[in-house]
Design a protein around this motif. Sequence first.
Motif, PDB file in Angstrom:
ATOM      1  N   GLY A  21     122.644  10.068  -5.470  1.00 51.71           N
ATOM      2  CA  GLY A  21     123.983   9.669  -5.050  1.00 51.71           C
ATOM      3  C   GLY A  21     124.286  10.127  -3.632  1.00 51.71           C
ATOM      4  N   ALA A  22     123.903  11.337  -3.337  1.00 56.28           N
ATOM      5  CA  ALA A  22     124.132  11.870  -1.997  1.00 56.28           C
ATOM      6  C   ALA A  22     123.390  11.023  -0.969  1.00 56.28           C
ATOM      7  N   LEU A  24     120.703  15.294 -14.317  1.00 56.34           N
ATOM      8  CA  LEU A  24     121.949  15.332 -13.555  1.00 56.34           C
ATOM      9  C   LEU A  24     121.642  15.532 -12.081  1.00 56.34           C
ATOM     10  N   GLY A  53     129.063  11.314  -2.783  1.00 58.08           N
ATOM     11  CA  GLY A  53     127.999  10.447  -3.316  1.00 58.08           C
ATOM     12  C   GLY A  53     127.491  10.949  -4.651  1.00 58.08           C
ATOM     13  N   ALA A  54     127.305  12.238  -4.735  1.00 53.91           N
ATOM     14  CA  ALA A  54     126.820  12.812  -5.985  1.00 53.91           C
ATOM     15  C   ALA A  54     127.817  12.542  -7.112  1.00 53.91           C
ATOM     16  N   THR A  64     129.184  18.838 -16.271  1.00 54.34           N
ATOM     17  CA  THR A  64     128.823  18.153 -15.033  1.00 54.34           C
ATOM     18  C   THR A  64     129.428  18.845 -13.820  1.00 54.34           C
ATOM     19  N   ASP A  86     130.105  10.278  -7.250  1.00 53.92           N
ATOM     20  CA  ASP A  86     130.254   8.852  -7.473  1.00 53.92           C
ATOM     21  C   ASP A  86     129.102   8.307  -8.312  1.00 53.92           C
ATOM     22  N   GLU A  87     127.921   8.749  -7.999  1.00 53.92           N
ATOM     23  CA  GLU A  87     126.748   8.270  -8.743  1.00 53.92           C
ATOM     24  C   GLU A  87     126.806   8.760 -10.187  1.00 53.92           C
ATOM     25  N   VAL A  88     127.222   9.983 -10.358  1.00 55.62           N
ATOM     26  CA  VAL A  88     127.348  10.502 -11.718  1.00 55.62           C
ATOM     27  C   VAL A  88     128.354   9.665 -12.505  1.00 55.62           C
ATOM     28  N   ARG A 128     120.589  12.501 -10.243  1.00 53.08           N
ATOM     29  CA  ARG A 128     121.687  11.608  -9.905  1.00 53.08           C
ATOM     30  C   ARG A 128     122.494  12.141  -8.737  1.00 53.08           C
ATOM     31  N   ALA A 129     122.716  13.425  -8.760  1.00 53.71           N
ATOM     32  CA  ALA A 129     123.468  14.028  -7.662  1.00 53.71           C
ATOM     33  C   ALA A 129     122.722  13.793  -6.346  1.00 53.71           C
ATOM     34  N   LEU A 130     121.435  14.032  -6.378  1.00 54.94           N
ATOM     35  CA  LEU A 130     120.669  13.865  -5.145  1.00 54.94           C
ATOM     36  C   LEU A 130     120.600  12.398  -4.726  1.00 54.94           C
ATOM     37  N   ARG A 179     125.558  -1.900  -8.310  1.00 54.53           N
ATOM     38  CA  ARG A 179     126.962  -1.941  -8.739  1.00 54.53           C
ATOM     39  C   ARG A 179     127.332  -3.288  -9.353  1.00 54.53           C
ATOM     40  N   ARG A 237     129.236   6.624 -11.872  1.00 59.63           N
ATOM     41  CA  ARG A 237     128.687   5.280 -12.049  1.00 59.63           C
ATOM     42  C   ARG A 237     127.870   5.215 -13.329  1.00 59.63           C
ATOM     43  N   VAL A 238     127.038   6.210 -13.509  1.00 59.58           N
ATOM     44  CA  VAL A 238     126.171   6.205 -14.678  1.00 59.58           C
ATOM     45  C   VAL A 238     126.981   6.369 -15.954  1.00 59.58           C
ATOM     46  N   ASP A 271     122.307   8.005  -1.275  1.00 57.91           N
ATOM     47  CA  ASP A 271     122.813   6.638  -1.286  1.00 57.91           C
ATOM     48  C   ASP A 271     124.112   6.519  -0.503  1.00 57.91           C
ATOM     49  N   GLU A 272     124.978   7.473  -0.693  1.00 58.37           N
ATOM     50  CA  GLU A 272     126.255   7.438   0.003  1.00 58.37           C
ATOM     51  C   GLU A 272     126.057   7.615   1.503  1.00 58.37           C
ATOM     52  N   VAL A 273     125.143   8.495   1.847  1.00 61.03           N
ATOM     53  CA  VAL A 273     124.865   8.687   3.271  1.00 61.03           C
ATOM     54  C   VAL A 273     124.346   7.384   3.885  1.00 61.03           C
TER      55      VAL A 273
END
Lengths: 207, 207
Positions: free
Chosen positions: B167-168, B160, A167-168, A189, A170-172, B163-165, B118, A174-175, B170-172
């Motif tokens: 994303g994590a 950064l 997820g991390a 990154t 993927d989100e990175v 986004r990582a957090l 998305r 995405r941006v 969100d994916e969960v």
Amino acid sequence: MKSPGFRGQGMKAENKHAKIIVAATKVFAKKGFFTARISDIAKEAKVADGTIYLYFNNKYDILLSVFEEEVKKIAENTAQLLSLETDPRRMLEIFIIQHLIAMKKNKNLAEVIQIELRQTNKVIKDYRDNKFSEYTGIIADIIRRGQSLGIYRSDIQPDLAKRALFGALDEVSRVWNASLETHYTVDETANQILSMFLSGIQLNPEN
Amino acid sequence: MKSPGFRGQGMKAENKHAKIIVAATKVFAKKGFFTARISDIAKEAKVADGTIYLYFNNKYDILLSVFEEEVKKIAENTAQLLSLETDPRRMLEIFIIQHLIAMKKNKNLAEVIQIELRQTNKVIKDYRDNKFSEYTGIIADIIRRGQSLGIYRSDIQPDLAKRALFGALDEVSRVWNASLETHYTVDETANQILSMFLSGIQLNPEN
DNA sequence: AAAACATGAATGGCCATTCATTCATGTAAT
DNA sequence: ATTACATGAATGAATGGCCATTCATGTTTT
């Protein structure tokens, strides 16, 4: 009077399939699955609309093919690199770097993965968890290996961690695609994310 | 001869707007933005198709409204809870827990956020980065605060990390919705993610 | 009886998919 | 090697269905 190498209609299939895949990846990425028109893909591939149906059953089939083929490529490439490595920390680093490189290099692919994962998912949901979960499964495997070696905390759930990490990443990416913001390089990154995750996952943090 | 409280057609606007929002959230979540039909939303809201256009300009406007209103709710709620807290570690915990609770409680919302982020993004891209980036901005703020207090590593890039957090998380929650797999509870998940991130972000890890 | 709301059938545009036709290439007959 | 015939890849205009949006009409409120 065709110039040498030119082939008119009727030429042997050759690489039309591949050309369409590439074009579709580009178009889906730019417009999204639902907004993309078959004629867009056809034009991009320099092929007639109807030709596409000689190679694919329908629009969704194209998306699926793009997704599976591209994910397969990354998965195989990453697996290959990982097979040369035994240290779980280094392995995680490799996974992260390879993923980010792939996404940065092929922005279209990044988008397609995102689209497929969210939108369409809905419609077909199940019968294709193959290539993709195989791919994220790599993360879980690395973590399990690290756990059995006593390097990663044993209280971490590999299946949750794989999602958090994917997820991390993927989100990175995405941006990277979605925004105009300046953003960090792949290396920066990767370092940051690896560092965040590793230090949280290592049994005996050393920084 | 309506039972008390019943109102037939023409009843004062009252809460039609709200009813449509709720219905739309449900339908978008179930079918995705593009596959959802206006008539689905109308039926779900127990309203005529045309009525929807008395309250919204078009289909996309509905999605946007859903997105903004719901994100606003979460953002406000979270901000409120955070205002009572000063420890950046605890603040991060609150953010994570609140986000997961919100997503678990309102699966529909989780989906809508994903979709909006998305697909549509693509089409309209810019002019609405408001509520959402305000929301994820909370994470970056917490991290900055922690850095200036010397609690979080100063070499971490807040933008950064946010986004990582995100994303994590969100994916969960994506997986909570998309798959049939058994999955961990909010608390377990929150603990794990917090633990992964905190230990990776803290200057002096203590576990 | 205006004004405000609500209705849902009808409209119109879009676009995935089809299919009759074309034509380069391959094969067979002369 | 020239002619005749066959093949099937490729084409793209035409079809048909779907669905967002509109609007003429009805209903409720003031």
